[in-house]
Design a protein around this motif. Structure first.
Motif, PDB file in Angstrom:
ATOM      1  N   ALA A   1      -0.578  35.194  31.542  1.00  0.00           N
ATOM      2  CA  ALA A   1      -0.438  33.999  30.710  1.00  0.00           C
ATOM      3  C   ALA A   1       0.862  33.265  31.010  1.00  0.00           C
ATOM      4  CB  ALA A   1      -0.510  34.397  29.239  1.00  0.00           C
ATOM      5  N   VAL A   2       1.955  34.013  31.101  1.00  0.00           N
ATOM      6  CA  VAL A   2       3.264  33.386  31.349  1.00  0.00           C
ATOM      7  C   VAL A   2       3.286  32.728  32.728  1.00  0.00           C
ATOM      8  CG1 VAL A   2       5.719  33.858  31.677  1.00  0.00           C
ATOM      9  CG2 VAL A   2       4.493  34.904  29.769  1.00  0.00           C
ATOM     10  N   THR A   3       2.759  33.410  33.730  1.00  0.00           N
ATOM     11  CA  THR A   3       2.767  32.831  35.080  1.00  0.00           C
ATOM     12  C   THR A   3       1.870  31.601  35.165  1.00  0.00           C
ATOM     13  OG1 THR A   3       1.062  34.437  35.717  1.00  0.00           O
ATOM     14  CG2 THR A   3       3.343  34.983  36.248  1.00  0.00           C
ATOM     15  N   ALA A   4       0.713  31.620  34.474  1.00  0.00           N
ATOM     16  CA  ALA A   4      -0.178  30.452  34.499  1.00  0.00           C
ATOM     17  C   ALA A   4       0.498  29.240  33.858  1.00  0.00           C
ATOM     18  CB  ALA A   4      -1.486  30.776  33.786  1.00  0.00           C
ATOM     19  N   ILE A   5       1.125  29.458  32.708  1.00  0.00           N
ATOM     20  CA  ILE A   5       1.821  28.351  32.047  1.00  0.00           C
ATOM     21  C   ILE A   5       2.954  27.843  32.927  1.00  0.00           C
ATOM     22  CG2 ILE A   5       3.275  27.753  30.066  1.00  0.00           C
ATOM     23  CD1 ILE A   5       1.642  29.766  28.432  1.00  0.00           C
ATOM     24  N   THR A   6       3.663  28.767  33.573  1.00  0.00           N
ATOM     25  CA  THR A   6       4.829  28.374  34.373  1.00  0.00           C
ATOM     26  C   THR A   6       4.415  27.579  35.594  1.00  0.00           C
ATOM     27  OG1 THR A   6       5.965  30.387  33.637  1.00  0.00           O
ATOM     28  CG2 THR A   6       6.881  29.237  35.523  1.00  0.00           C
ATOM     29  N   TYR A   7       3.459  28.092  36.386  1.00  0.00           N
ATOM     30  CA  TYR A   7       3.139  27.356  37.615  1.00  0.00           C
ATOM     31  C   TYR A   7       2.367  26.075  37.321  1.00  0.00           C
ATOM     32  CZ  TYR A   7      -1.731  29.167  38.153  1.00  0.00           C
ATOM     33  OH  TYR A   7      -3.059  29.466  38.014  1.00  0.00           O
ATOM     34  N   SER A   8       1.569  26.043  36.224  1.00  0.00           N
ATOM     35  CA  SER A   8       0.910  24.790  35.865  1.00  0.00           C
ATOM     36  C   SER A   8       1.946  23.727  35.514  1.00  0.00           C
ATOM     37  CB  SER A   8      -0.037  25.005  34.682  1.00  0.00           C
ATOM     38  OG  SER A   8      -1.061  25.916  34.997  1.00  0.00           O
ATOM     39  N   THR A   9       2.951  24.125  34.754  1.00  0.00           N
ATOM     40  CA  THR A   9       4.003  23.175  34.372  1.00  0.00           C
ATOM     41  C   THR A   9       4.818  22.747  35.586  1.00  0.00           C
ATOM     42  OG1 THR A   9       4.116  24.272  32.205  1.00  0.00           O
ATOM     43  CG2 THR A   9       5.951  22.819  32.827  1.00  0.00           C
ATOM     44  N   MET A  10       5.161  23.708  36.461  1.00  0.00           N
ATOM     45  CA  MET A  10       5.939  23.378  37.654  1.00  0.00           C
ATOM     46  C   MET A  10       5.188  22.400  38.555  1.00  0.00           C
ATOM     47  SD  MET A  10       7.577  27.049  38.751  1.00  0.00           S
ATOM     48  CE  MET A  10       8.129  26.393  40.320  1.00  0.00           C
ATOM     49  N   VAL A  11       3.881  22.615  38.718  1.00  0.00           N
ATOM     50  CA  VAL A  11       3.112  21.799  39.653  1.00  0.00           C
ATOM     51  C   VAL A  11       3.063  20.346  39.192  1.00  0.00           C
ATOM     52  CG1 VAL A  11       0.768  21.380  40.457  1.00  0.00           C
ATOM     53  CG2 VAL A  11       1.737  23.640  40.675  1.00  0.00           C
ATOM     54  N   TRP A  12       2.773  20.111  37.900  1.00  0.00           N
ATOM     55  CA  TRP A  12       2.666  18.709  37.487  1.00  0.00           C
ATOM     56  C   TRP A  12       4.030  18.046  37.355  1.00  0.00           C
ATOM     57  CZ3 TRP A  12       4.693  16.466  33.150  1.00  0.00           C
ATOM     58  CH2 TRP A  12       4.975  17.258  32.034  1.00  0.00           C
ATOM     59  N   ILE A  13       5.067  18.810  36.990  1.00  0.00           N
ATOM     60  CA  ILE A  13       6.408  18.210  36.913  1.00  0.00           C
ATOM     61  C   ILE A  13       6.909  17.852  38.309  1.00  0.00           C
ATOM     62  CG2 ILE A  13       8.829  18.744  36.418  1.00  0.00           C
ATOM     63  CD1 ILE A  13       7.956  20.161  33.915  1.00  0.00           C
ATOM     64  N   LEU A  14       6.713  18.752  39.280  1.00  0.00           N
ATOM     65  CA  LEU A  14       7.120  18.442  40.650  1.00  0.00           C
ATOM     66  C   LEU A  14       6.341  17.249  41.201  1.00  0.00           C
ATOM     67  CD1 LEU A  14       7.418  22.034  42.179  1.00  0.00           C
ATOM     68  CD2 LEU A  14       9.281  20.445  41.691  1.00  0.00           C
ATOM     69  N   SER A  15       5.083  17.131  40.829  1.00  0.00           N
ATOM     70  CA  SER A  15       4.271  16.028  41.334  1.00  0.00           C
ATOM     71  C   SER A  15       4.721  14.680  40.775  1.00  0.00           C
ATOM     72  CB  SER A  15       2.792  16.261  40.994  1.00  0.00           C
ATOM     73  OG  SER A  15       2.294  17.408  41.652  1.00  0.00           O
ATOM     74  N   VAL A  16       4.948  14.613  39.464  1.00  0.00           N
ATOM     75  CA  VAL A  16       5.322  13.324  38.875  1.00  0.00           C
ATOM     76  C   VAL A  16       6.770  12.958  39.160  1.00  0.00           C
ATOM     77  CG1 VAL A  16       3.601  13.584  37.037  1.00  0.00           C
ATOM     78  CG2 VAL A  16       5.946  14.337  36.631  1.00  0.00           C
ATOM     79  N   SER A  17       7.595  13.942  39.536  1.00  0.00           N
ATOM     80  CA  SER A  17       8.998  13.641  39.820  1.00  0.00           C
ATOM     81  C   SER A  17       9.212  13.104  41.231  1.00  0.00           C
ATOM     82  CB  SER A  17       9.851  14.900  39.620  1.00  0.00           C
ATOM     83  OG  SER A  17       9.477  15.916  40.539  1.00  0.00           O
ATOM     84  N   GLN A  18       8.195  13.219  42.093  1.00  0.00           N
ATOM     85  CA  GLN A  18       8.312  12.726  43.466  1.00  0.00           C
ATOM     86  C   GLN A  18       7.758  11.297  43.567  1.00  0.00           C
ATOM     87  OE1 GLN A  18       9.851  14.487  45.885  1.00  0.00           O
ATOM     88  NE2 GLN A  18      10.222  16.101  44.373  1.00  0.00           N
ATOM     89  N   PRO A  19       8.184  10.527  44.565  1.00  0.00           N
ATOM     90  CA  PRO A  19       7.635   9.167  44.745  1.00  0.00           C
ATOM     91  C   PRO A  19       6.135   9.227  45.026  1.00  0.00           C
ATOM     92  CG  PRO A  19       9.636   9.462  46.047  1.00  0.00           C
ATOM     93  CD  PRO A  19       9.275  10.815  45.525  1.00  0.00           C
TER      94      PRO A  19
END
Length: 524
Positions: A258-276
């Motif tokens: 559960a912790v890893t799923a929440i973490t990588y899901s959050t990381m993936v969309w934050i990294l995506s929206v933070s890039q041009p």
């Protein structure tokens, strides 16, 4: 006449009419203990009254021995009727019902581990075909619909007094009949468990290969392992972890998942929206050459949305790990844990779908947001951050494999114990799990495109989540015929069946049209 001590008499409750033993007295060491009441006057005053509470040692003290025995037998009968946890003694030998000391925290861990995972990362692909409005609307409706059917399953676990439906197939048989329930429920539930386990081996093996390549860099390029060998490495790790005996024993793994799923899901969309964003991005739904192709692609996209909500085939099994009495039924902690889990599931699915589509639009590759992140921004993001993301995906796949495989382990051991009338030894249990792990490995090697069939999987297994619970509610609870409740559940159930057929057709069309070349985590 000499009387026997009252404590000795009361410690032997009778079991009339040949009914099964109450759960507190079944042979397992982990049976559901009756909750101990608090000490003090305040605690005793707040305790709920039951008919058996009148028959106490203090009440029995002035009464002769024959009357005592009658009343003690009556007390045992009232407790037998009042507790909703009578079990088959064979359940004490099976992985799902072997341990019954679960709680709301365990329910939250298991539901979150089963409900969120790699399938969330392909939601932006569905948005590329549906667009903003229909994508958000379909995701919201699917979330509310499956949350309601989850509540139905939690309530139906103890719908019949004196019986707990510990497995999805058992509840289907109670609702539809022994033979029809078996045929309706076995295929989709086994397909969900075994198919998901095989897909996890493919995704986990490919992801651990990418992690190794990122960490080692050019040093590991001389003689690298092949993809099939990485599948074997991941399968071996799954088999080692699968030696944990029962569903409650993997609560720690579910927490990690559960912790890893929440973490990588959050990381993936934050990294995506933070890039041009790519310069040619567009948010118009993908156009196809013919109207029929457009319809089939939309059906496949809706199947991907449906596939994002999995885990209902495990709800009854998770609830079966909890103690349950008349005063403290298992549905209370189960629903508490499920509400917490599905709050976090919403916090994973909606940002990934919306953020991923905002970042890549209809340029989203068929592999999903992780594929897009690697393809568009692999040179903009540090190797360490990418490696951590892939490692979290591996941990989540290892944890999800365990909870989705547990019903299959339970079926293997149920067949063995029914034939031999004895529990599985540690060697037999280990043999079953090694066999199951390598069967999934060989299926994955023979059908390496299995992990790409999100739309088809969503369509075929949709009744388990969206349709069957509505039918079960009508057939077991029996609401007034032609009432709103009756119409509502029948309409909802048949809509689920219709959507299942439509999404399956769309998934087959997409599979044939793409030539089976889709992959979840194969980078560009």
């Amino acid at each position: 006449m000499e009387e026997r001590p009252e404590t000795e008499l009361i410690s032997i409750p009778a079991t009339p009419r040949g009914v099964s033993t109450p759960e507190a007295l079944t042979p397992s060491g982990h049976r559901s203990p009756r909750p101990t009441s608090g000490t003090g006057a305040k605690s005793s005053a707040s305790a709920a009254w039951t008919p058996a509470s009148l028959i106490s040692p203090r009440f029995l003290s002035p009464i002769g021995t024959p009357m005592k025995r009658v009343l003690v037998n009556m007390k045992g009968y009232l407790e037998e009727v009042g507790h909703l946890t009578k079990l088959n003694p064979q359940d004490a030998w099976l992985p799902i019902t072997e341990s019954r000391n679960g709680n709301a925290h365990y329910a939250a861990f298991h539901n979150l581990n089963a409900g969120v995972g790699f399938q969330a990362l392909v939601l932006p692909v569905a948005f590329a075909f549906l667009g903003w409005s229909w994508g958000i609307l379909s995701l919201t409706i699917a979330y509310c619909w499956q949350l309601y059917t989850l509540w139905i399953l939690v309530q139906l676990h103890e719908a019949v007094p004196g019986r707990r439906y510990n497995r999805y197939v058992e509840l289907a048989q109670a609702a539809f009949g022994e033979r029809l329930g078996l045929w309706l429920a076995v295929f989709p539930t086994v397909y969900l468990s075994a198919g998901t386990a095989t897909a996890l081996i493919l995704i986990g093996g490919e992801t651990i290969k990418l992690f190794f390549q990122i960490v080692c860099g050019p040093l590991c390029s001389s003689n690298p392992l092949t993809t099939v060998e990485w599948y074997l490495v991941f399968t071996s790790l799954c088999i080692v972890l699968s030696q944990l005996p029962n569903l409650n024993s993997i609560a720690g793994l579910s927490l990690i998942g559960a912790v890893t799923a929440i973490t990588y899901s959050t990381m993936v969309w934050i990294l995506s929206v933070s890039q041009p964003r790519p310069p040619t991005i567009s948010y118009e739904p993908l156009s196809l050459p013919s109207s029929s192709a457009s319809v089939f692609s939309v059906m496949n996209a809706l199947g991907i949305v449906a596939f994002a909500f999995r885990g209902h085939n495990l709800v009854l099994e998770i609830q079966a790990t909890m103690p349950s009495t008349f005063k403290h039924p298992a549905h209370v902690p189960m629903w508490k844990g499920a509400k917490v889990a599905y709050f976090f599931i919403a916090m994973c699915l909606f940002p990934v779908a919306i953020g991923g589509f905002w970042a890549y639009g209809n340029l989203m590759p068929s592999g999903g947001i992780l594929n897009a992140l690697y393809g568009f921004h692999s040179h903009d993001i540090s190797r360490g951050l990418l490696a951590m993301t892939f490692l979290l995906v591996v941990f989540n796949c290892l944890s999800s494999f365990q909870i989705y495989s547990m019903p299959v382990f339970d079926s293997f051991e149920a067949s063995y114990t029914a034939r031999t009338n004895r529990p599985c030894s540690i060697w037999v249990r280990s043999g079953f799990r090694v066999f199951y792990g390598f069967v999934n490995f060989f299926i994955g090697v023979a059908l390496p495109f299995l992990s790409s069939l999100a739309g088809l999987l969503g369509g075929l297994t949709l009744p388990v989540t969206f349709a069957y619970p509505c039918f079960m509610w009508v057939l077991i609870k029996k609401p007034t015929k032609y009432s709103f409740n009756w119409y509502f559940h029948w309409i909802l159930g048949w809509l689920g069946i219709a959507f299942s057929l439509a999404f399956s057709v769309g998934g087959i069309w997409s599979m044939v049209n793409s030539g089976l070349k889709l992959k979840f985590f194969k980078p560009i």
